[in-house]
Design an enzyme around this catalytic site. Structure first.
Site, PDB file in Angstrom:
ATOM      1  N   LEU A  63      28.607  12.780  59.465  1.00  0.00           N
ATOM      2  CA  LEU A  63      28.756  11.335  59.228  1.00  0.00           C
ATOM      3  C   LEU A  63      30.011  10.819  59.919  1.00  0.00           C
ATOM      4  O   LEU A  63      31.116  11.297  59.655  1.00  0.00           O
ATOM      5  CB  LEU A  63      28.839  11.055  57.730  1.00  0.00           C
ATOM      6  CG  LEU A  63      27.705  11.624  56.868  1.00  0.00           C
ATOM      7  CD1 LEU A  63      27.795  11.053  55.454  1.00  0.00           C
ATOM      8  CD2 LEU A  63      26.339  11.335  57.482  1.00  0.00           C
ATOM      9  N   ARG A  85      42.284   2.074  58.846  1.00  0.00           N
ATOM     10  CA  ARG A  85      43.675   2.448  58.594  1.00  0.00           C
ATOM     11  C   ARG A  85      44.328   3.177  59.770  1.00  0.00           C
ATOM     12  O   ARG A  85      45.540   3.367  59.795  1.00  0.00           O
ATOM     13  CB  ARG A  85      43.769   3.302  57.306  1.00  0.00           C
ATOM     14  CG  ARG A  85      43.699   2.444  56.053  1.00  0.00           C
ATOM     15  CD  ARG A  85      43.628   3.283  54.812  1.00  0.00           C
ATOM     16  NE  ARG A  85      42.285   3.849  54.623  1.00  0.00           N
ATOM     17  CZ  ARG A  85      41.991   4.795  53.735  1.00  0.00           C
ATOM     18  NH1 ARG A  85      42.936   5.288  52.967  1.00  0.00           N
ATOM     19  NH2 ARG A  85      40.752   5.238  53.613  1.00  0.00           N
ATOM     20  N   GLN A 105      23.796   4.123  62.263  1.00  0.00           N
ATOM     21  CA  GLN A 105      23.673   3.507  60.941  1.00  0.00           C
ATOM     22  C   GLN A 105      24.161   2.066  61.109  1.00  0.00           C
ATOM     23  O   GLN A 105      25.350   1.837  61.313  1.00  0.00           O
ATOM     24  CB  GLN A 105      24.540   4.257  59.924  1.00  0.00           C
ATOM     25  CG  GLN A 105      24.378   3.737  58.509  1.00  0.00           C
ATOM     26  CD  GLN A 105      25.513   4.183  57.587  1.00  0.00           C
ATOM     27  OE1 GLN A 105      26.591   4.555  58.028  1.00  0.00           O
ATOM     28  NE2 GLN A 105      25.264   4.119  56.290  1.00  0.00           N
ATOM     29  N   ASP A 154      35.544  13.103  59.911  1.00  0.00           N
ATOM     30  CA  ASP A 154      37.003  12.946  59.836  1.00  0.00           C
ATOM     31  C   ASP A 154      37.670  14.078  59.061  1.00  0.00           C
ATOM     32  O   ASP A 154      38.781  13.937  58.594  1.00  0.00           O
ATOM     33  CB  ASP A 154      37.351  11.587  59.205  1.00  0.00           C
ATOM     34  CG  ASP A 154      36.877  11.458  57.768  1.00  0.00           C
ATOM     35  OD1 ASP A 154      36.226  12.394  57.255  1.00  0.00           O
ATOM     36  OD2 ASP A 154      37.153  10.410  57.146  1.00  0.00           O
TER      37      ASP A 154
HETATM   38  C1  UD1 Z   1      33.503  10.787  49.672  1.00  0.00           C
HETATM   39  C2  UD1 Z   1      32.720  11.329  48.490  1.00  0.00           C
HETATM   40  C3  UD1 Z   1      33.719  11.798  47.424  1.00  0.00           C
HETATM   41  C4  UD1 Z   1      34.642  12.849  48.000  1.00  0.00           C
HETATM   42  C5  UD1 Z   1      35.351  12.318  49.245  1.00  0.00           C
HETATM   43  C6  UD1 Z   1      36.083  13.415  49.931  1.00  0.00           C
HETATM   44  C7  UD1 Z   1      30.632  10.095  48.370  1.00  0.00           C
HETATM   45  C8  UD1 Z   1      29.878   9.018  47.677  1.00  0.00           C
HETATM   46  N1  UD1 Z   1      31.870  10.292  47.958  1.00  0.00           N
HETATM   47  O1  UD1 Z   1      34.197   9.637  49.227  1.00  0.00           O
HETATM   48  O2  UD1 Z   1      33.032  12.351  46.303  1.00  0.00           O
HETATM   49  O3  UD1 Z   1      35.588  13.259  47.037  1.00  0.00           O
HETATM   50  O4  UD1 Z   1      34.370  11.799  50.180  1.00  0.00           O
HETATM   51  O5  UD1 Z   1      36.846  12.882  50.983  1.00  0.00           O
HETATM   52  O6  UD1 Z   1      30.094  10.757  49.223  1.00  0.00           O
HETATM   53  N2  UD1 Z   1      30.236   7.172  56.066  1.00  0.00           N
HETATM   54  C9  UD1 Z   1      29.261   6.693  56.901  1.00  0.00           C
HETATM   55  N3  UD1 Z   1      28.478   5.664  56.491  1.00  0.00           N
HETATM   56  C10 UD1 Z   1      28.601   5.097  55.271  1.00  0.00           C
HETATM   57  C11 UD1 Z   1      29.598   5.592  54.416  1.00  0.00           C
HETATM   58  C12 UD1 Z   1      30.400   6.633  54.834  1.00  0.00           C
HETATM   59  O7  UD1 Z   1      29.122   7.203  58.015  1.00  0.00           O
HETATM   60  O8  UD1 Z   1      27.834   4.178  54.967  1.00  0.00           O
HETATM   61  C13 UD1 Z   1      31.081   8.281  56.503  1.00  0.00           C
HETATM   62  C14 UD1 Z   1      32.532   7.867  56.702  1.00  0.00           C
HETATM   63  O9  UD1 Z   1      32.777   7.481  58.038  1.00  0.00           O
HETATM   64  C15 UD1 Z   1      33.270   9.146  56.353  1.00  0.00           C
HETATM   65  C16 UD1 Z   1      32.378   9.826  55.339  1.00  0.00           C
HETATM   66  O10 UD1 Z   1      31.090   9.253  55.507  1.00  0.00           O
HETATM   67  O11 UD1 Z   1      33.394  10.019  57.463  1.00  0.00           O
HETATM   68  C17 UD1 Z   1      32.855   9.646  53.901  1.00  0.00           C
HETATM   69  O12 UD1 Z   1      32.903   8.292  53.570  1.00  0.00           O
HETATM   70  P1  UD1 Z   1      34.094   7.678  52.751  1.00  0.00           P
HETATM   71  O13 UD1 Z   1      33.855   6.243  52.607  1.00  0.00           O
HETATM   72  O14 UD1 Z   1      35.385   8.136  53.275  1.00  0.00           O
HETATM   73  O15 UD1 Z   1      33.857   8.367  51.325  1.00  0.00           O
HETATM   74  P2  UD1 Z   1      34.917   8.560  50.188  1.00  0.00           P
HETATM   75  O16 UD1 Z   1      35.023   7.318  49.419  1.00  0.00           O
HETATM   76  O17 UD1 Z   1      36.150   9.146  50.754  1.00  0.00           O
HETATM   77 MG    MG Z   2      37.081   9.307  52.668  1.00  0.00          MG
END
Ligand code: UD1
Ligand code: MG
Length: 455
Positions: free
Chosen positions: A11, A18, A78, A108
């Site tokens: 993903l 940030r 997406q 990341d």
């Molecule tokens: C997520 C987890 C959380 C975990 C944390 C660890 C979920 C719901 N939560 O939270 O339990 O403790 O990671 O760091 O999974 N991304 C997409 N498309 C989207 C949303 C996210 O590509 O629609 C990607 C982001 O770019 C990122 C990753 O998914 O690389 C995680 O998304 P992020 O929003 O950072 O999730 P957290 O809130 O950190």
């Molecule tokens: Mg995160």
């Protein structure tokens, strides 16, 4: 396990605001390699046979970059960021190809080690439907908590949806998980968005699978390996951890680092045993060093190949295409670019060698310059075996200096020099006996006359 096919879904659709950058977050580098490329390497090391990259922000730039670091990856856009489950489903077409294991990873999180991923896949091989990679951060705030009951993982609760009791849980979701391919799409399609953020959470598949009576487990990875990068301070932190690991690996493989914390490696640096690296040395991408070399302090080296027993620096700059054969020597304040320094040749002081070959055993004096560029094109200089170039000589390319050729100091050489010839390319010296004293007397009386006038 190795027979099981595996698709890694990475993903990387997030914007990474940030980072305050014009470039997508996951293209920022540690050790000269984009964050997401580190993730790809870990996935491959854990046996991923397919790669699906979910992109969104900066899709064009991401696609172009992916062609370099993961040419076999399929990319999926997406369009709207509606949550991690929604993001995984962007790769529906790849997931539906029937892989045994689906490994969901974040672009990341570059320090994830292949061992942790393989351990999660092993759980699938043993019959689990979902294996979540957990970790214990020093401060759990912000992470999803792993809610266990009777030793079983029953749910992952996001910080914003946690009860006060659940907030006390220290075992957290690292974000990555392995899902059995045969269940993946069905579980993901059941995910809804009735939560505090109104997002489709990947983490919800834990409860969904549990409700179906499937086996759900958690494995544990180190805190470092789950470090996600959100800003440039975390980027530097991850770089530091990566460098620390690499330095240790180098030392354990027989390389001496006198001050390890001052030596910087690239993702692809190769160094042989018994090479000694002095303090403050930088290795850019594409460096290969054989055994028994010595890299003296403050050298900056990229794209260079260094054979065994070479001596480089201090303060040497080797640029791409520098190719040092055995026992070659490139000393202080020398720059070498796109040039071969043959066996035992010496380029010792204050010299620029570009687009050239320096024959075996040749010796270039201080301040030798290959004038390889006329402002439009680059030209080649070939210096024969055993040649000697006197200090402060300019070699204007294209040019050949034959074997054993001898160039007088201070020469500007514009025509090729045959084997064993001596070439001068400078004004002939004139010596006038007594003229030095005469000149001094003349200057002294002129100065005295000037002083008298001023008084
Ligand atoms: C997520 C987890 C959380 C975990 C944390 C660890 C979920 C719901 N939560 O939270 O339990 O403790 O990671 O760091 O999974 N991304 C997409 N498309 C989207 C949303 C996210 O590509 O629609 C990607 C982001 O770019 C990122 C990753 O998914 O690389 C995680 O998304 P992020 O929003 O950072 O999730 P957290 O809130 O950190
Ligand atoms: Mg995160």
């Amino acid at each position: 396990m190795s027979q099981r096919s595996c698709l890694s879904v990475i993903l990387a659709a997030g914007e990474g605001t940030r980072m305050k950058s014009a470039m997508p977050k996951v293209l920022h580098a540690i050790a000269g390699l984009p964050l997401v490329a580190h993730v790809v390497k870990a996935a491959e090391a854990a046996g991923a046979t397919g790669l699906a990259l979910v992109i969104g922000h900066g899709a064009e730039e991401m696609r172009k970059a992916a062609q370099k670091f993961a040419p076999r990856a399929e990319t999926f856009v997406q369009e709207r960021r509606l949550g991690t489950a929604h993001a995984v489903l962007a790769a529906r077409e790849a997931i539906s190809k029937g892989y045994d294991d689906i490994l969901v990873m974040f672009g990341d999180t570059p320090l994830i080690d292949a061992g942790a991923l393989a351990a999660a896949r092993q759980k699938l091989a043993e019959g689990a439907a979902v294996a979540v990679i957990g970790f214990r951060p020093p401060n759990p705030t912000g992470y999803g908590r792993l809610v266990e009951k009777g030793g079983r993982l029953v749910a992952i609760r996001e910080e914003k949806d946690c009860s006060e009791e659940e907030k006390k849980i220290g075992f957290c979701n690292a974000g990555m998980m392995a899902v059995a391919g045969k269940h993946a799409l069905r579980l993901l399609d059941k995910v809804g968005n009735s939560n505090a953020k109104g997002e489709f959470y990947l983490t919800d598949i834990v409860e969904i699978a549990g409700a179906e009576g499937l086996d759900v487990v958690a494995t544990e990875a180190s805190f470092e390996s789950a470090l996600g990068i959100n800003n440039r301070a975390e980027l530097a932190e991850a770089e530091g951890i990566w460098q620390g690991r690499r330095r240790r690996e180098a030392m354990l493989s027989g390389v001496t680092l006198i001050a390890p914390e001052t030596v910087y490696f690239s993702h692809d640096t190769e160094i042989g045993a018994d090479t000694i690296v002095e303090p403050n040395v930088w290795f850019g991408p594409g460096v290969k060093i054989a055994s028994g070399a010595r890299i003296h302090a403050f050298s900056h080296i990229e794209g260079a190949t260094i054979a065994s027993n070479c001596d480089v620096g201090p303060f040497a700059r080797l640029r791409p295409g520098a190719d040092l054969k055995q026992k070659a020597k490139v000393g202080n304040f020398c720059e070498v670019k796109q040039a071969t320094i043959e066996e035992g040749a010496k380029v010792n002081h204050l010299t620029y060698i570009g687009d050239a070959r320096v024959g075996a055993g040749a010796n270039l004096g201080a301040g030798t310059i290959t004038c390889n560029y006329d402002g439009y094109s680059k030209f080649f200089t070939d210096i024969g075996e055993g040649a000697f170039v006197g200090s402060n000589s300019s070699l204007v390319a294209p040019l050949t200096i034959g074997k054993g050729g001898y160039i007088a100091s201070g020469s500007v050489i514009t025509e090729s020099v045959p084997d064993d010839a001596l070439a001068f390319g400078r004004a002939r010296q004139k010596t006038l006996p007594g003229k030095g004293r005469e000149l001094r007397e003349r200057f002294a009386s002129a100065a005295a006359a000037k002083k008298r006038v001023a008084e």
